[in-house]
Design an enzyme around this catalytic site. Sequence first.
Site, PDB file in Angstrom:
ATOM      1  N   GLU A 169       0.830  -1.214   0.000  1.00 56.66           N
ATOM      2  CA  GLU A 169       0.000   0.000   0.000  1.00 56.66           C
ATOM      3  C   GLU A 169       0.856   1.252   0.000  1.00 56.66           C
ATOM      4  O   GLU A 169       0.937   1.949   1.004  1.00 56.66           O
ATOM      5  CB  GLU A 169      -0.983  -0.024   1.166  1.00 56.66           C
ATOM      6  CG  GLU A 169      -0.367  -0.441   2.455  1.00 56.66           C
ATOM      7  CD  GLU A 169      -1.360  -0.732   3.555  1.00 56.66           C
ATOM      8  OE1 GLU A 169      -2.518  -1.039   3.257  1.00 56.66           O
ATOM      9  OE2 GLU A 169      -0.944  -0.649   4.710  1.00 56.66           O
ATOM     10  N   ARG A 206       3.236   7.679  -0.511  1.00 55.90           N
ATOM     11  CA  ARG A 206       4.232   8.677  -0.905  1.00 55.90           C
ATOM     12  C   ARG A 206       4.833   8.417  -2.295  1.00 55.90           C
ATOM     13  O   ARG A 206       4.932   9.323  -3.114  1.00 55.90           O
ATOM     14  CB  ARG A 206       5.350   8.647   0.147  1.00 55.90           C
ATOM     15  CG  ARG A 206       6.341   9.783   0.049  1.00 55.90           C
ATOM     16  CD  ARG A 206       7.525   9.520   0.998  1.00 55.90           C
ATOM     17  NE  ARG A 206       7.132   9.219   2.349  1.00 55.90           N
ATOM     18  CZ  ARG A 206       6.960  10.126   3.324  1.00 55.90           C
ATOM     19  NH1 ARG A 206       7.197  11.381   3.091  1.00 55.90           N
ATOM     20  NH2 ARG A 206       6.599   9.758   4.541  1.00 55.90           N
ATOM     21  N   CYS A 230       1.625  33.278  11.826  1.00 54.60           N
ATOM     22  CA  CYS A 230       2.096  34.069  12.945  1.00 54.60           C
ATOM     23  C   CYS A 230       2.663  33.131  14.002  1.00 54.60           C
ATOM     24  O   CYS A 230       2.042  32.886  15.043  1.00 54.60           O
ATOM     25  CB  CYS A 230       0.913  34.863  13.474  1.00 54.60           C
ATOM     26  SG  CYS A 230       1.446  36.408  14.118  1.00 54.60           S
ATOM     27  N   GLU A 231       3.807  32.563  13.692  1.00 56.35           N
ATOM     28  CA  GLU A 231       4.413  31.568  14.591  1.00 56.35           C
ATOM     29  C   GLU A 231       5.856  31.339  14.131  1.00 56.35           C
ATOM     30  O   GLU A 231       6.099  31.070  12.954  1.00 56.35           O
ATOM     31  CB  GLU A 231       3.593  30.268  14.463  1.00 56.35           C
ATOM     32  CG  GLU A 231       4.250  29.083  15.042  1.00 56.35           C
ATOM     33  CD  GLU A 231       3.251  28.005  15.483  1.00 56.35           C
ATOM     34  OE1 GLU A 231       2.031  28.256  15.531  1.00 56.35           O
ATOM     35  OE2 GLU A 231       3.721  26.907  15.784  1.00 56.35           O
ATOM     36  N   TYR A 258       1.374  14.055   1.349  1.00 54.76           N
ATOM     37  CA  TYR A 258       1.282  14.588   2.707  1.00 54.76           C
ATOM     38  C   TYR A 258       1.462  16.104   2.767  1.00 54.76           C
ATOM     39  O   TYR A 258       2.004  16.639   3.740  1.00 54.76           O
ATOM     40  CB  TYR A 258       2.292  13.878   3.642  1.00 54.76           C
ATOM     41  CG  TYR A 258       2.120  12.376   3.672  1.00 54.76           C
ATOM     42  CD1 TYR A 258       0.986  11.797   4.229  1.00 54.76           C
ATOM     43  CD2 TYR A 258       3.075  11.519   3.114  1.00 54.76           C
ATOM     44  CE1 TYR A 258       0.807  10.412   4.238  1.00 54.76           C
ATOM     45  CE2 TYR A 258       2.906  10.144   3.116  1.00 54.76           C
ATOM     46  CZ  TYR A 258       1.774   9.607   3.681  1.00 54.76           C
ATOM     47  OH  TYR A 258       1.608   8.241   3.685  1.00 54.76           O
TER      48      TYR A 258
HETATM   49  N1  LLP Z   1      -0.130   1.876   5.054  1.00 60.13           N
HETATM   50  C1  LLP Z   1      -0.282   2.299   6.303  1.00 60.13           C
HETATM   51  C2  LLP Z   1      -0.983   1.462   7.261  1.00 60.13           C
HETATM   52  C3  LLP Z   1       0.232   3.542   6.683  1.00 60.13           C
HETATM   53  O1  LLP Z   1       0.085   3.952   7.930  1.00 60.13           O
HETATM   54  C4  LLP Z   1       0.895   4.345   5.731  1.00 60.13           C
HETATM   55  C5  LLP Z   1       1.412   5.651   6.085  1.00 60.13           C
HETATM   56  C6  LLP Z   1       1.018   3.870   4.423  1.00 60.13           C
HETATM   57  C7  LLP Z   1       0.498   2.614   4.120  1.00 60.13           C
HETATM   58  C8  LLP Z   1       1.677   4.647   3.328  1.00 60.13           C
HETATM   59  O2  LLP Z   1       3.025   4.863   3.569  1.00 60.13           O
HETATM   60  P1  LLP Z   1       3.899   5.597   2.450  1.00 60.13           P
HETATM   61  O3  LLP Z   1       4.011   4.679   1.271  1.00 60.13           O
HETATM   62  O4  LLP Z   1       3.180   6.837   2.099  1.00 60.13           O
HETATM   63  O5  LLP Z   1       5.180   5.852   3.105  1.00 60.13           O
HETATM   64  N2  LLP Z   1       2.715  12.340   7.394  1.00 60.13           N
HETATM   65  C9  LLP Z   1       3.992  11.649   7.256  1.00 60.13           C
HETATM   66  C10 LLP Z   1       3.816  10.248   6.753  1.00 60.13           C
HETATM   67  C11 LLP Z   1       2.931   9.420   7.626  1.00 60.13           C
HETATM   68  C12 LLP Z   1       2.711   8.061   7.075  1.00 60.13           C
HETATM   69  C13 LLP Z   1       1.494   7.474   7.686  1.00 60.13           C
HETATM   70  N3  LLP Z   1       1.219   6.156   7.230  1.00 60.13           N
HETATM   71  C14 LLP Z   1       4.895  12.450   6.341  1.00 60.13           C
HETATM   72  O6  LLP Z   1       4.494  13.524   5.917  1.00 60.13           O
HETATM   73  O7  LLP Z   1       6.027  12.045   6.090  1.00 60.13           O
END
Ligand code: LLP
Length: 431
Positions: free
Chosen positions: A290, A293, A361-362, A390
């Site tokens: 899954e 990013r 403002c931070e 994200y």
């Molecule tokens: N599956 C699950 C259960 C997850 O929790 C996540 C990401 C993904 C798949 C996807 O992961 P990816 O392929 O996108 O790395 N906000 C943070 C990233 C948080 C990821 C949360 N879970 C950032 O901006 O780096």
Amino acid sequence: MICDNISVNQKGRLAFAGLDTVDLAKKYGTPLYLMDEDKIRENIRTYKTAMAEYFPQGSVPEFASKAFSCKQIYRIAKEEGINIDVVSCGEIYTASSVGFPMENSFFHGNNKSDSDIEFAMDNNVGHFVCDSLDELGAINSIAKQKGKIQKVLLRLTPGIDPHTHKKIATGSVDSKFGFAIETGDATDALKNVLDMTNISLLGFHCHIGSQIFDAHPFMQAAEIMLDFVAAAKKEFGFDCQLLNIGGGFGVRYLESDPVIDYKEMISRIGEFLNKHAEKKGISLPKILMEPGRSIVANAGMTLYTVGSIKEIKGYKNYVSVDGGMADNPRYTLYEAPYTVALANRMNDKKDFIATVAGRCCESGDILQENVAMPKPCRNEILAFCTTGAYNYSMASNYNRLPKPPVVMIKDGTDYLAVKGQTFDDIAGLDV
Ligand code: LLP
């Protein structure tokens, strides 16, 4: 350039997906999120073809839509024939509203309320991914009331350190996610769920973290998960049909980040899975991954207009832009690196070092530090590359700033995918 959809045109300006970014900024205003639809589809197809080649038949990618959620991405996912991961009723609602086949969705999250569960069932969400006995009990009884048999995967924590930022690591035993294998909680959960009349258990899930560059932690996790699959067969006669090994492949934010060959990583993981399944004497279930990013990050770019430039002699320089932590909180949260470019003058010497500050403002509202660029002038355009994941999905209305629009580009043509919010979209909810 950091990605092949970024170039410098004849005017010496930054081009994205073949279009002049300064012109796009003029046409739509800033801050502006750009998304390259062709790149999104290319990334999806990379996963799809590699998974079809190296994993058992029926193995498909699920787009982790928390990385970028809007109607258009679900239309694209539907057209490309992939599954989606959803984590809230808002994501379920958005995907359903454009006719995404919800039987191909997987509902994640460590805390689904009873009303979330009902909403998901009423919208025919195909699979629930669960990591608590309370929640499994609730799913079972709500499914019973509705006369349904709900398909479920158990989320397990393999206890792996994926060497990433601690706020985005999820596979350790003490994580808020998953039933830990090491403590025996995973086995207890399996025993319990097999007795639940209105749950059909299809298999197991794990996700070890995000922004991971190396295939090794995925293989470590896969080994532990397959051992569990083999033990489940031996102890309970349970036939695992689906094994989800999560998302998390890293992307390049800086030139210095490694170039990742996703196909090669998938082939190595596939080879490992086959060998280990053989060693354990089990047949390999369908494998799901899954990614979030790595599907959308390099398909995105954010454009800002430069405002004040402040040189604090003997200290540092600030270049302030018309966006900030409200449209991209990732530097504030994780000190996330980005490649930054002065879009108007790409060929000028980068002899000015500045901190790019947001407009909130931070003091913590910083988008990037120590950026080398030509000294910008007020009203020039500053671009942040690789913002497709994200950013829009984590945007807020802090300081009552409206969320910027999302403009997509396909075959060299731009179109509005998400309108920018108006003040009335924000203040209009106030009573
Ligand atoms: N599956 C699950 C259960 C997850 O929790 C996540 C990401 C993904 C798949 C996807 O992961 P990816 O392929 O996108 O790395 N906000 C943070 C990233 C948080 C990821 C949360 N879970 C950032 O901006 O780096």
